[in-house]
Enzyme design. Structure first.
Site, PDB file in Angstrom:
ATOM      1  N   ASP A   9       0.862  -1.182   0.000  1.00 51.42           N
ATOM      2  CA  ASP A   9       0.000   0.000   0.000  1.00 51.42           C
ATOM      3  C   ASP A   9       0.896   1.228   0.000  1.00 51.42           C
ATOM      4  O   ASP A   9       1.752   1.380   0.881  1.00 51.42           O
ATOM      5  CB  ASP A   9      -0.885  -0.020   1.251  1.00 51.42           C
ATOM      6  N   ASP A 104      -3.133   2.656  -5.731  1.00 57.88           N
ATOM      7  CA  ASP A 104      -2.039   2.645  -4.747  1.00 57.88           C
ATOM      8  C   ASP A 104      -1.912   1.343  -3.971  1.00 57.88           C
ATOM      9  O   ASP A 104      -1.272   1.296  -2.927  1.00 57.88           O
ATOM     10  CB  ASP A 104      -2.207   3.815  -3.763  1.00 57.88           C
ATOM     11  N   GLU A 105      -2.498   0.251  -4.477  1.00 58.22           N
ATOM     12  CA  GLU A 105      -2.415  -1.036  -3.780  1.00 58.22           C
ATOM     13  C   GLU A 105      -2.212  -2.165  -4.768  1.00 58.22           C
ATOM     14  O   GLU A 105      -2.712  -2.117  -5.895  1.00 58.22           O
ATOM     15  CB  GLU A 105      -3.699  -1.325  -3.006  1.00 58.22           C
TER      16      GLU A 105
END
Length: 343
Positions: A9, A104-105
């Site tokens: 993350d 973002d992961e």
């Protein structure tokens, strides 16, 4: 052989990119979000802002009322997307299987790598910091569910490893809201029977859960024990998602049409979230009683997978082509231009 699943993350991603471009922002309370004059919301909050109680999805005006000195920056999505693309490409090159979950992961499956999971994650974390100057948090576990929660627990800049066989013990003391599938309504329902932690949920009798939440409760009980067999999937093939309804009898009642739009929007939103996707173009489909079919669509500034946003745009499109009382045979809602959600 035990699986070795890593979840990464990018910490406060939008804010981290802004700090990278303007180091003077580091340590300051600021957010990336919409204008407080309209209905803008916070898309990302720096950790200094979070310490003041500012959270993502909070109305920007409310955030400013809570922290009057808060700095508000307009979102630069194309810029964030470019930084995300570079990091995700690096991750794809670093693992046999990589599944991008959002901007973002990502999940990585490194089950065949002989190195310990912690060693792999630590090396990747350091390399992302060195190459891209972006902080990350990591979770390492035997499945996706536990790896993702581990990364959440370790934020920011953390690295949490949950050994095989320790999944339930790791989850036991955590708030039940951290479990995938537990939203505000489910959390409230569980609180009424004394469930506050994931361990509380795991200990509930099966019949109690079935009575309280139906089949969804049984699924949650399995997750509360740390069970998750989902594989890491390299790519999502879907380009669009839609739902439609052909009425048994043609419908001209506005309330019934709006109720149908809401149900269809909720169905599309639920499928998008389950797939880890969001869309930028919302469209509706109408068929009149004479079988004439038309579509209307609108493009959003940012992709969404939220039921309410899909519904609001669908209503606006419907009202642009339908006059009160005119009967409709079929009504549909769809969303296209799919990609990772924006957080």
């Amino acid at each position: 052989m035990a699986r070795k699943i890593l979840h990464v993350d990018l910490d406060a991603f939008f804010c981290s990119v802004e700090e990278l471009l303007n180091p003077g922002l580091r340590g300051k309370a600021f957010v990336v979000g919409g204008s407080p004059e309209g209905r803008g919301v916070v898309a990302s909050a720096s950790y200094a802002a979070r310490a003041l109680g500012i959270r993502s999805a909070m109305p920007t005006a409310q955030a400013l009322a809570k922290a009057p000195g808060l700095i508000v920056l307009s979102s630069r999505h194309d810029l964030y997307q470019e930084h995300s693309r570079k990091v995700m490409e690096f991750l794809r090159q670093s693992a046999p299987l990589m599944e991008q979950l959002s901007i973002d992961e990502a999940f990585l499956d490194l089950s065949d790598d002989p190195r310990p999971g912690a060693e792999i994650a630590r090396a990747l974390q350091a390399e992302i910091q060195r190459r891209f100057e972006l902080p990350t948090s990591w979770g390492v576990a035997s499945n996706k569910l536990v790896a993702k929660i581990a990364a959440q627990v370790g934020k920011p800049r953390g690295l949490i490893v949950v050994p095989e066989g320790q999944e339930a013990a790791f989850l036991r003391p955590l708030p039940v809201s951290m479990l995938w599938g537990v939203g505000p309504k489910t959390e409230q329902a569980l609180a009424k029977v004394g469930v506050r932690t994931i361990g509380d949920l795991a200990a509930l009798p099966t019949e109690t859960l079935r009575r309280l939440l139906g089949d969804h409760g049984i699924e949650l009980a399995s997750r509360a024990k740390g069970v998750d067999e989902r594989p890491v999937v390299a790519e999502h093939a879907a380009r669009s998602m839609s739902a439609e309804r052909t009425f048994p009898k043609d419908v001209g009642d506005e309330e019934e049409l709006l109720r149908t739009l809401l149900r269809l929007s909720e169905r599309v939103g639920r499928r998008l979230r389950k797939a880890g996707l969001a869309g930028r173009t919302i469209r509706i489909k109408l068929r009149w009683p004479d079988f004439t079919t038309l579509t209307r669509q609108t493009r959003l500034e940012q992709p969404t997978n939220r039921d309410r946003r899909i519904y609001e745009e669908a209503v606006r499109l419907l009202r642009g082509v339908w006059r009160k009382g005119r009967k409709i045979r079929l009504l549909g809602v769809g969303i296209v231009d799919l990609g990772p959600p924006v957080h």
